[in-house]
Design an enzyme around this catalytic site. Structure first.
Site, PDB file in Angstrom:
ATOM      1  N   ASP A   1      -5.656   5.207   2.298  1.00  6.38           N
ATOM      2  CA  ASP A   1      -4.428   5.085   2.685  1.00  6.38           C
ATOM      3  C   ASP A   1      -3.850   6.655   3.078  1.00  6.38           C
ATOM      4  O   ASP A   1      -4.222   7.506   2.243  1.00  6.38           O
ATOM      5  CB  ASP A   1      -3.683   4.547   1.897  1.00  6.38           C
ATOM      6  CG  ASP A   1      -2.188   3.903   2.271  1.00  6.38           C
ATOM      7  OD1 ASP A   1      -2.073   3.902   3.412  1.00  6.38           O
ATOM      8  OD2 ASP A   1      -1.508   3.856   1.546  1.00  6.38           O
TER       9      ASP A   1
ATOM     10  N   HIS B   1       1.500   4.670  -4.874  1.00  2.88           N
ATOM     11  CA  HIS B   1       0.929   3.227  -4.964  1.00  2.88           C
ATOM     12  C   HIS B   1       1.197   2.707  -6.419  1.00  2.88           C
ATOM     13  O   HIS B   1       0.840   3.361  -7.402  1.00  2.88           O
ATOM     14  CB  HIS B   1      -0.534   3.294  -4.944  1.00  2.88           C
ATOM     15  CG  HIS B   1      -1.067   3.590  -3.633  1.00  2.88           C
ATOM     16  ND1 HIS B   1      -2.266   3.501  -3.178  1.00  2.88           N
ATOM     17  CD2 HIS B   1      -0.481   3.193  -2.199  1.00  2.88           C
ATOM     18  CE1 HIS B   1      -2.446   3.799  -2.033  1.00  2.88           C
ATOM     19  NE2 HIS B   1      -1.170   3.469  -1.584  1.00  2.88           N
TER      20      HIS B   1
ATOM     21  N   SER C   1      -1.758   8.534  -4.746  1.00  7.01           N
ATOM     22  CA  SER C   1      -2.096   6.895  -5.609  1.00  7.01           C
ATOM     23  C   SER C   1      -2.390   7.478  -7.152  1.00  7.01           C
ATOM     24  O   SER C   1      -1.631   8.166  -7.720  1.00  7.01           O
ATOM     25  CB  SER C   1      -3.319   6.313  -4.625  1.00  7.01           C
ATOM     26  OG  SER C   1      -3.527   5.016  -5.408  1.00  7.01           O
ATOM     27  N   THR C   2      -3.799   7.098  -7.461  1.00 11.20           N
ATOM     28  CA  THR C   2      -4.140   7.622  -8.692  1.00 11.20           C
ATOM     29  C   THR C   2      -4.131   9.009  -8.930  1.00 11.20           C
ATOM     30  O   THR C   2      -4.657   9.843  -8.304  1.00 11.20           O
ATOM     31  CB  THR C   2      -5.731   7.252  -8.908  1.00 11.20           C
ATOM     32  OG1 THR C   2      -5.947   5.722  -8.693  1.00 11.20           O
ATOM     33  CG2 THR C   2      -6.152   7.338 -10.268  1.00 11.20           C
TER      34      THR C   2
ATOM     35  N   MET D   1      -7.348   7.170  -4.665  1.00 11.11           N
ATOM     36  CA  MET D   1      -8.406   6.460  -4.190  1.00 11.11           C
ATOM     37  C   MET D   1      -8.295   5.798  -2.855  1.00 11.11           C
ATOM     38  O   MET D   1      -7.102   5.343  -2.726  1.00 11.11           O
ATOM     39  CB  MET D   1      -8.939   5.664  -5.339  1.00 11.11           C
ATOM     40  CG  MET D   1     -10.200   4.866  -5.084  1.00 11.11           C
ATOM     41  SD  MET D   1     -10.644   3.686  -6.291  1.00 11.11           S
ATOM     42  CE  MET D   1     -12.063   2.964  -5.676  1.00 11.11           C
TER      43      MET D   1
END
Length: 365
Positions: A306, A209, A182-183, A303
């Site tokens: 998941d 993401h 993600s991030t 973050m």
């Protein structure tokens, strides 16, 4: 004990947008310490106010957002969140900004329709807060050496062709690799994939993401910067050895069929109550059910949680599982949650993950 509110600089050439974003952040408990109308003002505001985070528009007069990010990273490194148009052109410039050190981006729905930011204010505040916690010392080594996908791909192939031959390495048959992030993830995924030789013959699925206007461009960049044939997933797509799929934004990717080293995927709008699409959990769990050849699962920076359930599913299926270490994670959320499950076999810095993955799929002598 009270926590100090995070301090932000808001950068946009539209006064209306500056006021709108500022109001959204203030309502979310973020302190806006300055506003800037272009890149020059942004660089000066960061020097003067030393904020925790900057929200950065892309197209601005005098100095655009990409150059401003580069200047900020050179003079006073500060986490930057790009506010990008929800278009393919917006995706291109956003990835350029990530190359130059921006941590993440927020896609404004409907292109430049500013009221979309207000409709998604909770997501914007959450994104700003997460970016503000990023450790930029872990971001520095993620920047790619090359600046365009075609140049990178040519360079990879040329270096392989002209280098001295190395001893042949034997790998297990039909390995599948699933990467979730993600991030901070785009450059992390690239760092892993570009260090996987084609002769390892992985079938690769990447779940990052990212909204749907961006995943196609992300796939193109990975295709240009690795030896693998990478494309955005489509419903019914098939891949075999040496090929990779990037999960689409706004849908979940499932493995619907696997046979003789080739897998087929399906896409669904069902969010499985995960709150994110694409979901790492959904795809990893699907892979665990369908693929009966060697499996590797990797959870990178991001973050939230998941990937934690997906890693457990892969572990139960006999997969080798890896998490990025806190030392190199821009956001140590997803890897931390995966490690906490007790189903992670190895924890490594980003630069060591590809080598460990390869070690796990080498044939034993």
């Amino acid at each position: 004990m009270t926590t100090r509110s995070q301090r932000a600089v808001v950068v946009d050439d539209s006064r209306f947008m500056r006021e709108l974003i500022g109001d959204v952040l203030r309502d979310g408990g973020v302190r806006v310490v300055a506003e800037a109308a272009d890149g020059h003002e942004a660089v000066a505001a960061v020097e003067r106010h030393r904020p925790d985070v900057v929200t950065m528009d892309v197209e601005m007069p005098r100095m655009n957002g990409i150059e401003a990010v580069e200047r900020i990273m050179d003079s006073r490194p500060t986490p930057v969140l790009m506010l990008s148009a929800y278009t393919e052109d917006g995706a291109d410039v956003t990835f350029d900004a990530l190359d130059r050190g921006a941590v993440d981006f927020f896609a404004k729905p409907g292109g430049e329709v500013s009221m979309g930011v207000s409709r998604l204010k909770e997501q914007l505040v959450e994104k700003v807060r997460s970016v503000a916690t990023a450790d930029l010392s872990r971001q520095t080594n993620r920047r790619p050496i090359t600046t365009t996908a075609q140049t990178a791909r040519t360079g990879v192939r040329a270096s392989r062709a002209t280098s001295a031959p190395s001893p042949t390495t034997a790998y297990v048959d039909n390995p599948t690799l699933v990467i979730g992030s993600s991030t901070g993830g785009p450059s992390a995924v690239e760092a892993v994939l570009r260090n996987l030789p084609l002769d390892a013959d992985f079938r690769v699925i990447v779940v990052q993401h990212m909204p749907d206007a961006f995943t196609g461009r992300f796939a193109d960049r990975l295709d240009g910067r690795s030896e693998y044939d990478v494309r955005e997933a489509t419903d019914g797509a098939r891949i075999g050895g040496g090929e990779a799929l990037v999960a689409n934004g706004g849908t979940n990717l499932l493995v619907s069929h696997y046979n003789s080293g080739r897998l087929r995927v399906s896409l669904t709008d069902d969010d499985f109550d995960k709150g994110v699409q694409p979901s790492v959990d959904v795809t990893m769990s699907s892979v665990a059910k369908k693929v009966d050849d060697p499996l590797v699962g990797v959870v990178l920076t991001g973050m939230g949680s998941d990937g934690a359930e997906g890693i457990q599913a892969l572990h139960r299926a006999g997969a080798y599982t890896v998490a990025e270490s806190e030392e190199s994670s821009v956001i140590f959320g997803m890897p931390k949650r995966a490690i906490a499950t007790g189903c992670i076999d190895a924890v490594h810095r980003l630069e060591d993950i590809a080598a460990d993955v390869l070690d796990n799929v080498r044939e034993e002598n």
